[in-house]
Motif scaffolding. Structure first.
Motif, short mmCIF file in Angstrom:
data_model
loop_
_atom_site.label_atom_id
_atom_site.label_comp_id
_atom_site.label_asym_id
_atom_site.label_seq_id
_atom_site.Cartn_x
_atom_site.Cartn_y
_atom_site.Cartn_z
N PRO A 217 0.83 -1.21 0.00
CA PRO A 217 0.00 0.00 0.00
C PRO A 217 0.87 1.27 0.00
N ILE A 218 0.23 2.40 -0.25
CA ILE A 218 0.90 3.69 -0.23
C ILE A 218 1.24 4.06 1.23
N ALA A 219 2.46 4.54 1.47
CA ALA A 219 2.90 4.90 2.82
C ALA A 219 2.80 6.42 3.02
N PRO A 220 2.57 6.88 4.28
CA PRO A 220 2.46 8.33 4.54
C PRO A 220 3.81 9.06 4.52
N ILE A 221 4.90 8.32 4.50
CA ILE A 221 6.24 8.93 4.50
C ILE A 221 6.81 8.79 3.10
N LYS A 222 7.43 9.86 2.59
CA LYS A 222 7.88 9.92 1.21
C LYS A 222 8.88 8.82 0.89
N GLU A 223 9.88 8.63 1.73
CA GLU A 223 10.90 7.62 1.45
C GLU A 223 10.31 6.21 1.45
N TYR A 224 9.44 5.93 2.44
CA TYR A 224 8.81 4.61 2.48
C TYR A 224 7.87 4.40 1.30
N ASN A 225 7.21 5.48 0.84
CA ASN A 225 6.34 5.39 -0.33
C ASN A 225 7.15 5.04 -1.58
N MET A 226 8.36 5.62 -1.69
CA MET A 226 9.23 5.28 -2.81
C MET A 226 9.66 3.82 -2.74
N LEU A 227 9.92 3.33 -1.52
CA LEU A 227 10.29 1.93 -1.33
C LEU A 227 9.14 1.00 -1.72
N SER A 228 7.92 1.38 -1.40
CA SER A 228 6.74 0.56 -1.75
C SER A 228 6.58 0.47 -3.27
N ARG A 229 6.73 1.62 -3.95
CA ARG A 229 6.61 1.60 -5.40
C ARG A 229 7.70 0.73 -6.04
N ALA A 230 8.94 0.85 -5.48
CA ALA A 230 10.02 0.02 -6.02
C ALA A 230 9.74 -1.46 -5.79
N PHE A 231 9.16 -1.81 -4.62
CA PHE A 231 8.84 -3.20 -4.32
C PHE A 231 7.76 -3.72 -5.25
N ASN A 232 6.74 -2.88 -5.54
CA ASN A 232 5.67 -3.31 -6.45
C ASN A 232 6.21 -3.51 -7.86
N THR A 233 7.12 -2.63 -8.27
CA THR A 233 7.74 -2.80 -9.59
C THR A 233 8.53 -4.11 -9.65
N MET A 234 9.21 -4.44 -8.54
CA MET A 234 9.96 -5.70 -8.49
C MET A 234 9.01 -6.89 -8.63
N LEU A 235 7.82 -6.85 -7.99
CA LEU A 235 6.87 -7.96 -8.09
C LEU A 235 6.38 -8.12 -9.53
N ASP A 236 6.15 -6.98 -10.22
CA ASP A 236 5.73 -7.07 -11.63
C ASP A 236 6.77 -7.79 -12.47
N ARG A 237 8.01 -7.44 -12.26
CA ARG A 237 9.07 -8.07 -13.04
C ARG A 237 9.25 -9.53 -12.67
N ILE A 238 9.02 -9.86 -11.41
CA ILE A 238 9.12 -11.27 -10.99
C ILE A 238 8.06 -12.10 -11.71
N GLU A 239 6.84 -11.56 -11.82
CA GLU A 239 5.79 -12.29 -12.52
C GLU A 239 6.20 -12.57 -13.97
N GLN A 240 6.77 -11.57 -14.59
CA GLN A 240 7.20 -11.76 -15.97
C GLN A 240 8.33 -12.79 -16.06
N GLN A 241 9.23 -12.74 -15.12
CA GLN A 241 10.36 -13.66 -15.14
C GLN A 241 9.93 -15.11 -14.87
N ILE A 242 8.90 -15.28 -14.06
CA ILE A 242 8.45 -16.64 -13.73
C ILE A 242 7.97 -17.37 -14.99
#
Length: 540
Positions: A217-242
């Motif tokens: 989910p979206i985080a209330p802190i800017k740095e953590y929000n950036m980390l969440s978006r990067a993690f979601n992008t990683m999951l998208d790429r993992i699905e493609q790689q699988i």
């Protein structure tokens, strides 16, 4: 890999960091503030006591002049209102002389009298502060004449009570501040760690259920929000790689069958190579240990050379001179006891005593200098102990220190050196070189020669000093001539010779003086050492 039980929690780390910073800041501030406050209060207390003692000295002047101690006792009793004043003494100066007598005193109730402090009057002109008391004195003067002294002894109980109160107040303030800091750190910890807990739950769910469709989910802190978006992008790429991996898995199975055989062959080859490498590494370790031990022994040999050969020479000369002086003293004592002592005997004894004491002093001083300089030579090859000196005087001093050894023989020492030659160099190494060379001639070269001859030639050219040392002794055998400057090379193996003397000479010439030394010798025809080293010639 870090063990789980040794990891650190961000929650606890955040609280501990904030509390540690606050604690250190508070402690430092309180210590500095309390220290300065105590110094200020003690300074004020000393100033107040100096005011009291000045008033007492002013009032006591008239009482001493009128020699009326009763009036002064009544005046001193008025200080009963000042609780910190325990004892006051007034000492009267007797004339003639500087002796003091007790004149008047005040002792606070419950304290009792205090011994007179005649011996400390001058010392206490500057206030003396002990653990519980402050003592000071002041001169009573009239027309620039000292009539006596006032001695005052005051308690520091009020200051101690103030310090205790101050410390208690600082502790209370510190506890309140630390409580506030703990509350703030807990609030900060909840704000910063809550998004991490949420993201951690998502990661655990993905790892446990293999569900790569979950998103953070979206985080209330800017740095953590950036980390969440990067993690979601990683999951998208993992699905493609699988999906791609599933396709490549079938191809890999086929390749695996063909590679297994090659892997077995390579494994056997690697085992053989690894065993060979282990054997080589073990051999290298052995060589390395041998090199280290060799270096240690070389350093130890050089240290033994310096201490055993250099320090023993001046100490032995000092002992010889002291023994000779003791014998002469016994002769003089005997003549004195028998009342046969003449002025000429006494004059001769004084002259010889002065000479022997000079020898003892110079050699003991040289021994101390050698020990201190030997440590520096072991660390740094250059000796910075430079000074200006007369070369001929230096050589004569060396011969004077060796006179006890030379007097026992018929050997002669000839010196060819300009009397006005002044150099700027390192006289310490030159001194040691000459002593070693002369002693080497006495011990080795002239062992079977009753009347030998040593020649020392000194000349200077182009800021280089050429020192040529020669003797007509036994010479050096060809078997050891090329190794004469190596350590432990000696012709008296097993007879007390260490083989370190000329090795030390070589080190002194090449390292301390930055010069060079050359040996020319023929067996049975003596030796010739040519030493060349840079110097600065002092022109008068």
């Amino acid at each position: 890999m870090i063990a789980i039980d040794k990891t650190t929690s961000i929650k606890s780390a955040l609280i501990w960091v904030i509390m540690l910073i606050c604690s250190l800041t508070l402690c430092l501030a309180m210590v500095v503030s309390a220290t300065q406050d105590v110094k200020l209060q003690r300074k004020k207390l000393v100033a107040q006591l100096e005011g009291y003692v000045s008033i007492i000295a002013f009032n006591a002047k008239s009482s001493i002049l009128q020699d009326d101690a009763d009036i002064e006792d009544n005046r001193l009793n008025s200080f009963n209102a000042v609780d910190m004043l325990h004892n006051i003494h007034i000492y009267k100066k007797l004339t003639p002389g500087d002796e003091l007598s007790f004149f008047a005193s005040y002792n606070r109730d419950g304290v009792g009298p205090y011994p007179v402090q005649f011996e400390r009057v001058q010392q206490l002109l500057k206030p003396y502060i002990s653990a519980n008391y402050i003592e000071l004195t002041k001169a009573i003067t009239h027309d620039k004449e000292v009539l006596g002294y006032v001695y005052l002894r005051a308690s520091q109980e009020e200051l101690s009570a103030y310090i205790q109160t101050r410390i208690l107040l600082d502790i209370i303030i510190a506890l309140v501040a630390l409580g506030s800091a703990f509350f703030i750190s807990v609030r900060l910890q909840q704000r910063f760690t809550s998004p991490i807990d949420t993201l951690l739950n998502v990661v655990q769910k993905v790892a446990k259920e293999k569900n790569y469709q979950v998103r953070a989910p979206i985080a209330p802190i800017k740095e953590y929000n950036m980390l969440s978006r990067a993690f979601n992008t990683m999951l998208d790429r993992i699905e493609q790689q699988i999906s791609k991996l599933q396709q490549a898995e079938q191809e890999n199975r086929q390749l695996t069958l063909s590679l297994e055989q090659k892997i077995e062959q390579r494994t056997e080859a690697l085992k053989a190579s690894n065993q060979e490498l282990l054997n080589t590494l073990s051999t290298l370790h052995q060589y390395q240990n041998q090199i280290v031990e060799t270096e240690k022994m070389a350093s130890l040999g050089q240290m033994v050379a310096g201490v055993a050969h250099e320090v023993n020479t001046p100490i032995g000369l000092g002992v010889t001179a002291s023994t000779l002086l003791q014998d002469k003293l016994a002769d003089i004592q005997k003549a004195f006891d028998e009342k046969k002592l003449t002025s000429s005997q006494l004059a001769k004894f004084l002259s010889e005593s002065k000479e022997n004491l000079g020898i003892i002093y110079r050699n003991m001083e040289r021994a101390a200098s050698l020990i201190s300089s030997f440590k520096r030579v072991a660390v740094d090859q250059s000796n910075e102990n430079r000074r200006q000196f007369n070369m001929l005087q230096l050589i004569n001093e060396v011969l004077l220190s060796l006179r006890p050894n030379l007097k026992k023989t018929q050997h002669q020492v000839l010196i060819n050196c300009p009397a006005e030659l002044e150099l700027d160099s390192k006289p310490g190494p030159i001194n040691q070189i000459l002593i070693n060379l002369i002693m080497n001639s006495l011990i080795h070269a002239f062992e079977h020669i009753e009347q030998g001859e040593i020649t020392i030639d000194v000349s200077v050219s182009d800021n280089h000093c050429q020192l040529v040392y020669r003797d007509n002794g036994a010479g050096v055998p060809e078997t050891i001539k090329k190794r004469i400057f190596d350590p432990f090379v000696t012709t008296k193996r097993g007879e007390g010779g260490s083989g370190l003397g000329l090795h030390l000479v070589y080190n002194l010439v090449t390292q301390a003086l930055n010069g060079k030394i050359v040996l020319d010798s023929t067996l049975g025809q003596g030796v010739r050492f040519q030493i060349d080293f840079p110097v600065i010639v002092i022109k008068n």
